[in-house]
Design an enzyme around this catalytic site. Structure first.
Site, mmCIF file in Angstrom:
data_model
loop_
_atom_site.group_PDB
_atom_site.id
_atom_site.type_symbol
_atom_site.label_atom_id
_atom_site.label_comp_id
_atom_site.label_asym_id
_atom_site.label_seq_id
_atom_site.Cartn_x
_atom_site.Cartn_y
_atom_site.Cartn_z
ATOM 1 N N ASN A 11 -28.111 -16.754 9.376
ATOM 2 C CA ASN A 11 -27.974 -16.714 10.839
ATOM 3 C C ASN A 11 -28.979 -17.726 11.393
ATOM 4 O OD1 ASN A 11 -28.405 -14.086 13.360
ATOM 5 N ND2 ASN A 11 -27.141 -15.927 13.405
ATOM 6 N N ASN A 62 -26.877 -18.005 22.948
ATOM 7 C CA ASN A 62 -25.790 -18.164 22.001
ATOM 8 C C ASN A 62 -25.274 -19.599 22.000
ATOM 9 O OD1 ASN A 62 -25.618 -15.321 21.210
ATOM 10 N ND2 ASN A 62 -24.897 -14.992 23.307
ATOM 11 N N CYS A 71 -31.920 -10.540 19.204
ATOM 12 C CA CYS A 71 -31.404 -11.052 17.937
ATOM 13 C C CYS A 71 -32.356 -10.622 16.841
ATOM 14 C CB CYS A 71 -31.263 -12.573 17.971
ATOM 15 S SG CYS A 71 -30.776 -13.278 16.384
ATOM 16 N N ASN A 73 -32.331 -11.152 13.493
ATOM 17 C CA ASN A 73 -32.746 -12.188 12.552
ATOM 18 C C ASN A 73 -33.752 -13.137 13.179
ATOM 19 O OD1 ASN A 73 -31.145 -11.452 10.230
ATOM 20 N ND2 ASN A 73 -29.348 -12.138 11.361
ATOM 21 N N ASN A 160 -28.157 -5.070 22.283
ATOM 22 C CA ASN A 160 -26.905 -5.719 22.648
ATOM 23 C C ASN A 160 -25.765 -4.886 22.067
ATOM 24 O OD1 ASN A 160 -27.334 -6.412 19.974
ATOM 25 N ND2 ASN A 160 -27.589 -8.575 20.367
ATOM 26 N N HIS A 162 -22.392 -3.378 20.246
ATOM 27 C CA HIS A 162 -21.674 -3.562 18.984
ATOM 28 C C HIS A 162 -20.547 -2.549 18.860
ATOM 29 C CE1 HIS A 162 -24.594 -6.350 17.146
ATOM 30 N NE2 HIS A 162 -25.478 -5.667 17.856
ATOM 31 N N GLU A 212 -19.669 -12.489 16.488
ATOM 32 C CA GLU A 212 -20.655 -12.368 17.556
ATOM 33 C C GLU A 212 -20.130 -12.969 18.851
ATOM 34 O OE1 GLU A 212 -24.870 -12.680 16.988
ATOM 35 O OE2 GLU A 212 -24.604 -13.222 14.874
ATOM 36 N N ARG A 213 -20.323 -12.241 19.929
ATOM 37 C CA ARG A 213 -19.909 -12.747 21.232
ATOM 38 C C ARG A 213 -20.679 -14.035 21.538
ATOM 39 N NH1 ARG A 213 -23.060 -8.774 25.600
ATOM 40 N NH2 ARG A 213 -25.105 -9.005 24.623
ATOM 41 N N CYS A 221 -26.113 -10.915 11.100
ATOM 42 C CA CYS A 221 -26.492 -10.420 12.422
ATOM 43 C C CYS A 221 -27.393 -9.216 12.217
ATOM 44 C CB CYS A 221 -25.254 -10.045 13.236
ATOM 45 S SG CYS A 221 -25.632 -9.342 14.857
ATOM 46 N N GLY A 224 -26.512 -6.290 14.413
ATOM 47 C CA GLY A 224 -25.238 -5.789 13.912
ATOM 48 C C GLY A 224 -25.405 -4.946 12.665
#
Length: 279
Positions: A11, A62, A71, A73, A160, A162, A212-213, A221, A224
């Site tokens: 990522n 993004n 995020c 990662n 965020n 999911h 991912e959006r 992710c 995620g």
């Protein structure tokens, strides 16, 4: 502008040191540098900034220029960056994000950060707080209509949103480019959604792919993977409080959904190169 390319199990983001550099329009800059043909090539942009309430602050964008709240990662990569750049000599640091303060524990060998453990905070399960347009206290194994086909999903926010979908078939054969956007832009999700497609290996191991959006399919992710671990427990596939190995396209993450509701994420952080770009 100086930048550093880093990734957490594939990522990949462009990291900009906000202590030294200023970006006037980070939305447009992220869209430009993320392009893998005309820019640097990345899943997005991460800015490392000073904070008034934590040791450091993160802003992440993004590939389409939209700003994300969190995020996983990237948090690990920031831990590696600030330690190895000499901004801190501490192995326990705090990081301000748009989804709250995250707590990082750096594992250091020979003055290099080899992996990072992040307390990602509590999983959010109430639909209106995720957010999704649904009533009730949770949205667990509930059907949604995609082009006339019903898919059962579990929705979780880790800062965020999911939607986690458990698959009976080999997820390597899924066409995420076709089905991913249909989940992302489904009217049930007012802020769009990140979607995880999950295959159960055993009670301690699962495999996932993620759409991912704002970025499309990515190799990993972190939030995620955390949402997947929580969903595995909620759906009875795994036990709460036990470490779960999440196999992603870029590598493995270790996730624990604790009995107090918090989620721990462990994984590597890798620096690829430093560079300079004209913009």
């Amino acid at each position: 502008m100086n930048f550093t390319k880093m990734h957490g199990i594939g990522n990949d983001y462009v990291y900009v040191d906000g202590f030294k550099e200023t970006i006037e329009d980070p939305n447009a800059f992220s869209e430009f540098i993320s392009d893998r043909h005309f820019g640097i090539g990345a899943d997005g942009l991460v800015m490392i900034l000073p904070s008034e309430i934590a040791d450091f602050r993160m802003r992440m964008f993004n590939a389409d220029g939209s700003e994300g709240k969190m995020c996983g990662n990237a948090t690990r990569c920031i831990g590696k960056f600030v330690y190895e750049a000499g901004y801190t000599d501490q192995t326990n640091i705090t990081l301000e994000t748009l989804s709250g303060i995250k707590y990082l524990k750096l594992n250091v060998e020979d003055n290099k950060v080899t992996s990072v453990e992040v307390n990602m905070g509590n999983a959010i399960l109430i639909p209106k707080d995720i957010p999704i347009l649904a009533e009730g206290e949770t949205f667990i194994n509930q059907p949604i209509d995609i082009d006339g086909i019903y898919y059962n999903v579990t929705c979780v926010s880790m800062g965020n949103p999911h939607a986690v979908l458990f698959c009976d078939t080999d997820i390597d054969n899924l066409s995420l480019e076709t089905i991913g956007p249909k989940f992302e832009f489904h009217p049930l999700f007012p802020e769009r959604i990140n979607t995880e497609f999950v295959q159960i290996i055993n009670e301690n191991t699962v495999k996932m792919r993620v759409w991912e959006r704002g970025s499309g399919e990515t190799w990993a992710c972190g939030t995620g993977a955390c949402a997947v671990a929580v969903s595995c427990v909620l759906n009875g596939f795994c036990k709460q409080g036990e470490e779960l190995t999440i196999q992603l396209r870029g590598g493995d993450l270790k996730i624990t959904y604790n009995t107090d509701g918090s989620v721990l994420m462990k994984g590597p952080a890798t620096k690829v190169f430093d560079g300079v770009i004209e913009y």
